[in-house]
Design a protein around this motif. Structure first.
Motif, PDB file in Angstrom:
ATOM      1  N   GLN A   1       0.824  -1.211   0.000  1.00 30.22           N
ATOM      2  CA  GLN A   1       0.000   0.000   0.000  1.00 30.22           C
ATOM      3  C   GLN A   1       0.860   1.262   0.000  1.00 30.22           C
TER       4      GLN A   1
ATOM      5  N   PRO B   1      -0.770   2.013  -3.869  1.00 33.34           N
ATOM      6  CA  PRO B   1      -2.090   1.886  -3.234  1.00 33.34           C
ATOM      7  C   PRO B   1      -3.206   1.618  -4.226  1.00 33.34           C
TER       8      PRO B   1
ATOM      9  N   THR C   1      -7.283   4.639   1.439  1.00 33.80           N
ATOM     10  CA  THR C   1      -6.368   5.703   1.033  1.00 33.80           C
ATOM     11  C   THR C   1      -5.874   6.521   2.226  1.00 33.80           C
TER      12      THR C   1
ATOM     13  N   SER D   1      -4.487   5.480   4.650  1.00 34.48           N
ATOM     14  CA  SER D   1      -3.242   4.910   5.162  1.00 34.48           C
ATOM     15  C   SER D   1      -2.057   5.820   4.899  1.00 34.48           C
ATOM     16  N   GLU D   2      -2.210   6.738   3.932  1.00 36.47           N
ATOM     17  CA  GLU D   2      -1.126   7.671   3.635  1.00 36.47           C
ATOM     18  C   GLU D   2      -0.749   8.479   4.874  1.00 36.47           C
TER      19      GLU D   2
END
Length: 597
Positions: A431, A435, A541, A543-544
């Motif tokens: 990821q 991603p 997303t 997770s950024e």
């Protein structure tokens, strides 16, 4: 380049071998000539090629055949001297001397030296052409023939220059005298040189590219009229050697064929040596892999020069200008290398790639960031195959820098990824770099790297799948991320072990991950004391935010990560559902995907 040159003089008695050596050293014809001259060493600084040269005399009166045979083997080149006024000395070249040399040391380069040219010629003596050409046709090891006079000092230095040249710039590896063509190994080496110098990859050397080549090899550009003369010579003699784009490969090879046939081997050898080749037309080990020591506690990074070189190389091969390297473009890039230097299938899981799975510019640079850190030999070889050069320096050492672990002065942040679930770590690392791509069961990679921005400073961050007991013995880390399944007592225990072992040396970011069991014990870890601020959801997303937090922590280890009020799975999953705006069952779907793999 050989470290020294050993020249042996052979020939019939009284042909002037010793006189030639003494005339060279004293620059006058000797009044007294001994039976044999002592070995002479000419220092490197007074030779044209700056290589020490040893000159050895042979005398049948003072040496036996065993000594003769040993000297033949030991020498680098042999001058067979004959007297132009003695036909017998000419005949003995083919009847005795050359067969003897061939039997003891095949393919040893030979120079024929016709001495006493100062004597008045008579009609009974054959001319140089008549005497030598048949010999050169029969014995291909004969490089050239020089007529000279020890008495008048005519062509004395030329004799030894051509002997030295036969060693330092031999024709045998380059040219087939039988076929009158370049040998295949020479063609391959010159083709690489041509490809390296063809910056725009249009299969022709433009005037600018030819001048860059000329400056690199001979330290001077071609004057405009000289450049036109070169192209016109090729144009007249070879169809397709020059096009509107410039000098083609066949034209480039033709020029070197002409140089060699005219005895200018040194021109081609100057080019080949500048691009790393030895006398066997193999890339020298020192050229492929310059010596480098990396002290303990340090790591190797790409320098700004190295990054720019790789960036330019990417753009040279991205011919369709789509910002990534297609399969064909990758193949073209690796044509100069003996093998592919990455497995395209694994790139998708370690660096950023396009929607078609092709490495982007950031992915390409990230791959070599990883190699600089973990396998700089591969990086050095890759740069060498592509003819890396910076200014007057060919060594790849200017493309890298050795850095102590100091985040403030580091262009690469190295982070360990720790957890007892290999698949979960793979999802996390995948990821990070791609991603938009769904991870697969085969998506595991030890490394993941891409560019990040910390403050306003761009850096590369490398994630490395690491076991806890490997952290202390691996390349230094700037930070660690520990993935914790808060429903698993074992996972929590491992996380606490990591905190105990690394807390004093390596900053840690704890991240909660989906559980590995369907039934959740809400009391499993309400008081574990781990400071968990982030939750990782595969495919989410957001997770950024975790990766940015990790980058900030690696860059500034004093950041206080804080303590999350509740870190049980029930609290974690509830927050995850709110974040993505979907029912709690979504986490179970992710778990089913995980559990079935």
């Amino acid at each position: 380049m050989p470290r020294d040159v050993r020249i042996l003089l052979l020939g019939d008695p009284s042909v002037g071998k010793t006189s030639l050596i003494m005339a060279l050293v004293t620059e006058e014809f000797p009044d007294f000539v001994p039976p044999r001259a002592e070995e002479i060493t000419i220092p490197a600084e007074v030779t044209p090629e700056h290589v020490p040269t040893h000159i050895v005399d042979y005398s049948a009166a003072e040496q036996n055949e065993e000594a003769l045979h040993a000297e033949i083997v030991r020498s680098n080149v042999i001058c067979v001297v004959y007297s132009v006024d003695k036909q017998e000395s000419v005949e003995n070249i083919t009847s005795y001397w050359l067969p003897l040399i061939r039997s003891k040391s095949p393919k040893k380069p030979v120079i024929l030296v016709g001495n006493k040219i100062d004597l008045e010629a008579t009609e009974s003596l054959p001319s140089l052409t008549e005497a030598v050409l048949p010999i050169m046709d029969e014995f291909l090891e004969v490089e050239t023939c020089v007529e000279c006079s020890a008495k008048t000092l005519m062509n004395i230095s030329e004799v030894f220059y051509f002997a030295q040249k036969a060693v330092l710039h031999p024709s045998e590896p380059l040219y087939s005298a039988e076929e009158k063509q370049l040998k295949s190994a020479c063609i391959s080496a010159l083709t690489r040189v041509f490809t390296v110098c063809d910056y725009d990859k249009n299969d022709a050397l433009s005037d600018r590219e030819l001048n860059d080549f000329q400056c690199r090899c001979f330290n001077a550009p071609l004057l405009p009229n000289a450049l036109e003369e070169v192209k016109e010579t090729v144009r007249r003699n070879l169809e397709g050697g020059v096009t509107e784009k410039g000098l083609t490969l066949i034209g480039f090879l033709y020029l070197h064929l002409v140089f060699i046939q005219r005895g200018r081997h040194e021109t081609t050898w100057t080019v080949l040596r500048r691009f790393g080749y030895d006398l066997n037309l193999q890339l020298q080990s020192e050229y492929l892999e310059p010596s480098l020591t990396i002290p303990a506690g340090c790591m190797l990074e790409l320098s700004g020069i190295g990054v720019q070189y790789l960036r330019d190389l990417f753009h040279q091969h991205d011919v369709d200008l789509d910002g990534c390297l297609s399969t064909r473009e990758q193949q073209r890039m690796f044509e100069l290398c003996p093998h592919l230097m990455w497995e395209a299938q694994n790139l998708l899981h370690s660096v950023n790639c396009s929607a078609l799975g092709y490495p982007t510019l950031d992915g390409f640079l990230s791959y070599w960031v990883i190699q600089a850190m973990t396998n700089h030999r591969l990086l050095f070889h890759f740069l060498a195959y592509h003819g890396y050069v910076h200014g007057d320096t060919d060594t790849q050492l200017t493309a890298v820098k050795v850095k102590a672990v100091n985040p403030d002065d580091q262009s690469v942040l190295h982070c360990a990824v720790i957890g007892n679930d290999v698949h979960c770590k793979s999802l996390f690392m995948h990821q990070f770099v791609n991603p938009a791509y769904p991870a697969s069961d085969s998506s595991h990679s030890e490394f993941a790297c891409r560019s990040v921005t910390v403050g306003k400073t761009p850096k590369h961050m490398v994630l490395r799948d690491t076991k806890l007991d490997e952290v202390a013995t691996s390349v230094p880390y700037h930070a660690a991320v520990v993935l914790v399944d808060t429903s698993s007592a074992q996972s929590i225990e491992d996380a606490l072990d990591a905190q105990e072992q690394l807390g004093s040396t390596t900053p840690i970011l704890f991240v909660a991950v989906p559980p590995q069991v369907t039934r959740v014990d809400a009391e499993a870890a309400p008081n574990h004391g781990l400071k968990i601020k982030h939750n990782f959801i595969p495919g989410n997303t957001q997770s950024e935010q975790i990766f940015q937090a990790l980058a900030r922590l690696a860059h500034n280890p004093t950041i206080n990560t804080g303590k999350e009020a509740s870190s049980s799975w029930l609290s974690w999953s509830g927050k995850a559902a709110l974040l993505v705006g979907i029912p709690l069952a979504a986490a179970y779907v992710i778990y089913r995907y995980r559990a079935s793999s």
